[in-house]
Design an enzyme around this catalytic site. Structure first.
Site: not given
Lengths: 228, 228
Positions: A37, A41, A113
């Site tokens: 994640e 991002d 993400e």
């Protein structure tokens, strides 16, 4: 429904779908998707920035920044996740499922993400760009128009802007604001501002800050000319 | 001194160095570096995220996020800019120069980002990665150690952590916190917490929030055992 990317590495794919709550309930599984994640991002920040920079050559840095924030915020990423059917694929713990985890925007956005992070590791940045661009294209213009409308209406409502429009239309001159008085101790100052056009005072206002005082002066001026 | 990248496109290079204040004073120049700064910021977020993800396979998402924030914040980017001698190259207005603009961290950091944005357009993401990685490598470990020291000392100071260490050492058990009372209206609630070990109450505490009440209970427990 849009299609999810196909990863060569199936373990990576499963990891991207695995929430911490699932790991807690399955001792044989060691890894959840939080590091992916983090990576996703970063990848999204880049692809979104590049996309907006190219698509809107006339927007300022401030406008681009606001737009990027909207394009990759939790709300928007969760919407993409729903369009891609990610909710049903997430590996969640029983408690998380019971609490409506499959529809939870934060979980959907995080998993989106993580999938981007995994796809980047699996296939590289060009593949991610190709996957994400159609999603961005589907909403960017709408977000941009919505944003400019908000900004325009804010500008229309601002008394200093409105008074300036009037003076420009009637005198082809900008109004002139002067702070004519400062009073009170440091922690509780009060300012008095005057707004003039061609040397004539149209309004006087007071406020805790200079900006507030000039705004109040503009309101007084608008009242004087019957526009407030 | 480290070397700056060499751009093929000289106009792009000049644009990256051009601050808004310079454009205001030179009518023949139309473009300042703010859009490139936006692009460079996105590129740096990506390269920094990728770098940290690879370099620290054992850090959590939260640790990586904190580290990334530090690695590309204004302070750090301004330091890179100084190492690269960017201060003397910036095209600033006379006022900005007089105000110490060449040493201003915000201007240095912005220009560094703009150079990264321009280099990305000129030579692609791989070239940027190659240029930036040695800079990141030179500071990442130092930032990571500094961060873990701060976190460790915060943890050491936290009474709940300290009491837990004591109970684990003496009973191989965690302390148990229970909220035993809630009083007051919604906007001014007060909570009372109890901390027990093996069924025995070691401390009681009160606070406006549950967390505060349990922390106060841990302090009371530490006092009782002579560690506070």
């Amino acid at each position: 429904m849009l299609n999810l990317p196909q990863l060569k590495n199936q373990q990576l794919w499963l990891c991207a779908l695995t929430h911490r709550s699932y790991v807690n309930e399955h001792l044989e599984i060691k890894e959840h998707n939080e590091r992916l994640e983090f990576l996703g991002d970063a990848v999204l920040a880049f692809v979104a920035g590049e996309f907006l920079y190219q698509r809107y050559p006339h927007l300022s840095e401030a406008q681009l920044s606001r737009l990027r924030a909207r394009l990759v915020d939790e709300t928007q990423l969760a919407k993409f996740a729903v369009q891609l059917g990610i909710g049903q694929l997430m590996r969640l713990g029983k408690g998380a499922i019971k609490d409506g985890g499959r529809e939870n925007p934060a979980l959907l956005s995080d998993t989106f993400e993580a999938i981007i992070g995994a796809y980047f590791l699996d296939a590289g940045i060009d593949a991610v760009r190709e996957f994400v661009r159609p999603l961005f294209q589907s909403v960017a213009d709408i977000l941009m128009v919505a944003q400019s409308e908000i900004l325009t209406s804010e500008k229309l409502l601002d008394p200093k802007n409105r008074f300036q429009q009037w003076t420009l239309a009637n005198f082809t001159q900008n109004p002139e604001y002067v702070i004519i008085e400062e009073s009170g101790p440091d922690h509780a100052k009060e300012f008095t501002a005057q707004v003039k056009v061609q040397g004539i005072v149209y309004g006087i206002g007071r406020g805790r800050r200079k900006q507030e005082a000039t705004k109040t002066a503009a309101e007084a001026a608008l009242k004087k000319i019957g526009l407030f």
